[in-house]
Design an enzyme around this catalytic site. Structure first.
Site, PDB file in Angstrom:
ATOM      1  N   LYS A 111       1.622   1.571  16.380  1.00  0.00           N
ATOM      2  CA  LYS A 111       0.902   1.163  17.597  1.00  0.00           C
ATOM      3  C   LYS A 111       1.026  -0.345  17.832  1.00  0.00           C
ATOM      4  O   LYS A 111       1.297  -0.783  18.940  1.00  0.00           O
ATOM      5  CB  LYS A 111      -0.592   1.517  17.512  1.00  0.00           C
ATOM      6  N   ARG A 117     -11.764   4.860  18.511  1.00  0.00           N
ATOM      7  CA  ARG A 117     -11.493   5.563  17.254  1.00  0.00           C
ATOM      8  C   ARG A 117     -12.489   6.684  17.017  1.00  0.00           C
ATOM      9  O   ARG A 117     -12.380   7.378  16.010  1.00  0.00           O
ATOM     10  CB  ARG A 117     -11.582   4.574  16.100  1.00  0.00           C
ATOM     11  N   ARG A 144       5.835  -1.883   5.000  1.00  0.00           N
ATOM     12  CA  ARG A 144       5.257  -2.939   5.844  1.00  0.00           C
ATOM     13  C   ARG A 144       4.683  -4.048   4.961  1.00  0.00           C
ATOM     14  O   ARG A 144       4.907  -5.231   5.226  1.00  0.00           O
ATOM     15  CB  ARG A 144       4.156  -2.346   6.744  1.00  0.00           C
ATOM     16  N   ARG A 171      -2.076  -7.443   4.295  1.00  0.00           N
ATOM     17  CA  ARG A 171      -3.411  -6.909   4.601  1.00  0.00           C
ATOM     18  C   ARG A 171      -3.982  -6.201   3.375  1.00  0.00           C
ATOM     19  O   ARG A 171      -3.329  -5.351   2.783  1.00  0.00           O
ATOM     20  CB  ARG A 171      -3.307  -5.916   5.761  1.00  0.00           C
ATOM     21  N   ARG A 229      -8.228   5.163   5.155  1.00  0.00           N
ATOM     22  CA  ARG A 229      -8.062   4.919   6.600  1.00  0.00           C
ATOM     23  C   ARG A 229      -7.490   6.156   7.281  1.00  0.00           C
ATOM     24  O   ARG A 229      -7.880   6.515   8.394  1.00  0.00           O
ATOM     25  CB  ARG A 229      -7.156   3.710   6.828  1.00  0.00           C
TER      26      ARG A 229
HETATM   27  P1  AMP Z   1      -6.463  -1.545  12.420  1.00  0.00           P
HETATM   28  O1  AMP Z   1      -5.874  -2.917  12.379  1.00  0.00           O
HETATM   29  O2  AMP Z   1      -6.519  -0.977  13.802  1.00  0.00           O
HETATM   30  O3  AMP Z   1      -5.813  -0.599  11.440  1.00  0.00           O
HETATM   31  O4  AMP Z   1      -7.989  -1.703  11.971  1.00  0.00           O
HETATM   32  C1  AMP Z   1      -8.323  -2.204  10.694  1.00  0.00           C
HETATM   33  C2  AMP Z   1      -9.748  -1.775  10.330  1.00  0.00           C
HETATM   34  O5  AMP Z   1     -10.679  -2.316  11.280  1.00  0.00           O
HETATM   35  C3  AMP Z   1     -10.006  -0.277  10.354  1.00  0.00           C
HETATM   36  O6  AMP Z   1      -9.616   0.350   9.147  1.00  0.00           O
HETATM   37  C4  AMP Z   1     -11.513  -0.225  10.578  1.00  0.00           C
HETATM   38  O7  AMP Z   1     -12.211  -0.540   9.387  1.00  0.00           O
HETATM   39  C5  AMP Z   1     -11.724  -1.384  11.544  1.00  0.00           C
HETATM   40  N1  AMP Z   1     -11.591  -0.941  12.962  1.00  0.00           N
HETATM   41  C6  AMP Z   1     -10.636  -1.332  13.853  1.00  0.00           C
HETATM   42  N2  AMP Z   1     -10.832  -0.766  15.043  1.00  0.00           N
HETATM   43  C7  AMP Z   1     -11.937   0.020  14.915  1.00  0.00           C
HETATM   44  C8  AMP Z   1     -12.631   0.904  15.791  1.00  0.00           C
HETATM   45  N3  AMP Z   1     -12.234   1.074  17.063  1.00  0.00           N
HETATM   46  N4  AMP Z   1     -13.726   1.541  15.308  1.00  0.00           N
HETATM   47  C9  AMP Z   1     -14.152   1.365  14.036  1.00  0.00           C
HETATM   48  N5  AMP Z   1     -13.527   0.576  13.146  1.00  0.00           N
HETATM   49  C10 AMP Z   1     -12.439  -0.100  13.578  1.00  0.00           C
END
Ligand code: AMP
Length: 201
Positions: free
Chosen positions: A13, A88, A127, A139, A150
């Site tokens: 994404k 999400r 990655r 990360r 996740r």
């Molecule tokens: P991402 O970079 O999108 O993989 O997000 C990293 C982490 O941020 C996720 O594993 C969640 O802990 C938190 N996070 C990001 N977006 C959301 C969302 N829309 N709702 C809840 N937690 C989120």
């Protein structure tokens, strides 16, 4: 153009959103990036979110909906945006619908990057290695165990937003296992077929 990219962590994404930003000149709104910035800055939201993020769980709907509400009110989001990592949960999807309806606008498309989940762990490890090789910080939540959490959060909560968008006719599924360029081309094809009234720049 107001677009959502949905798919499990590691589906690509972020990569595709970056390309769309360059192509269409609209911002990528990544709740993950915004939360990481809040953690780095040590804001109250960052302090609250950090432990949940480190464990691979989901931050509360209240926090992320608040972040998105503020972000889409910014001037650069007025001509459109690409949501990456939001919504999400169904509650987030519904909050977004209400938020946009309040402004008299709606979404133009939701694109699901569908991937083979059994291949995601190795993809995410690559990655992490590439990031490390580029001298950038890796990360914390790309650790294999946290990554599995996740993925579980995705299957438990986020997967439900797909039928939600399917039922209102916004969803298009793209094979996310293709090459990055092929996925970009497939997304471009979807966007080119959007209703003419939608401004695709
Ligand atoms: P991402 O970079 O999108 O993989 O997000 C990293 C982490 O941020 C996720 O594993 C969640 O802990 C938190 N996070 C990001 N977006 C959301 C969302 N829309 N709702 C809840 N937690 C989120």
């Amino acid at each position: 153009m107001r677009l959502i990219l949905v798919g499990p962590p590691g589906a690509g994404k972020g990569t595709q959103a970056t390309r769309l930003v360059a192509e269409h000149g609209i911002p990528q709104l990544s709740t993950g990036d915004m939360l990481r910035a809040a953690v780095a800055a040590g804001t109250p939201i960052g302090l609250e979110a950090k432990a949940v993020m480190d464990a691979g769980g989901l931050v509360s709907d209240e926090i992320v909906v608040g972040i998105i509400r503020d972000r889409i009110a910014e001037p650069d989001a007025q001509k459109g945006f690409i949501l990456d990592g939001f919504p999400r949960t169904l509650a987030q999807a519904e909050a977004l619908r209400e938020m946009l309806a309040g402004k008299g606008i709606g979404l133009d498309a939701v694109i699901e990057l569908r991937v083979d989940q059994s291949k995601l762990v190795s993809r995410i490890m690559n990655r992490a290695e590439e990031t490390k090789a580029a001298g950038l910080p890796v990360r914390k939540d790309d650790d294999p165990e946290v990554f599995k959490q996740r993925l579980e959060a995705y299957n438990q909560d986020t997967a439900a937003v797909i039928p939600y968008y399917e039922s209102n006719g916004l969803l298009t599924v793209i094979d996310g296992m293709q090459s990055i360029d092929a996925v970009t081309a497939a997304i471009a094809d979807v966007l080119s077929k959007l209703d003419e009234s939608v401004e695709v720049r």
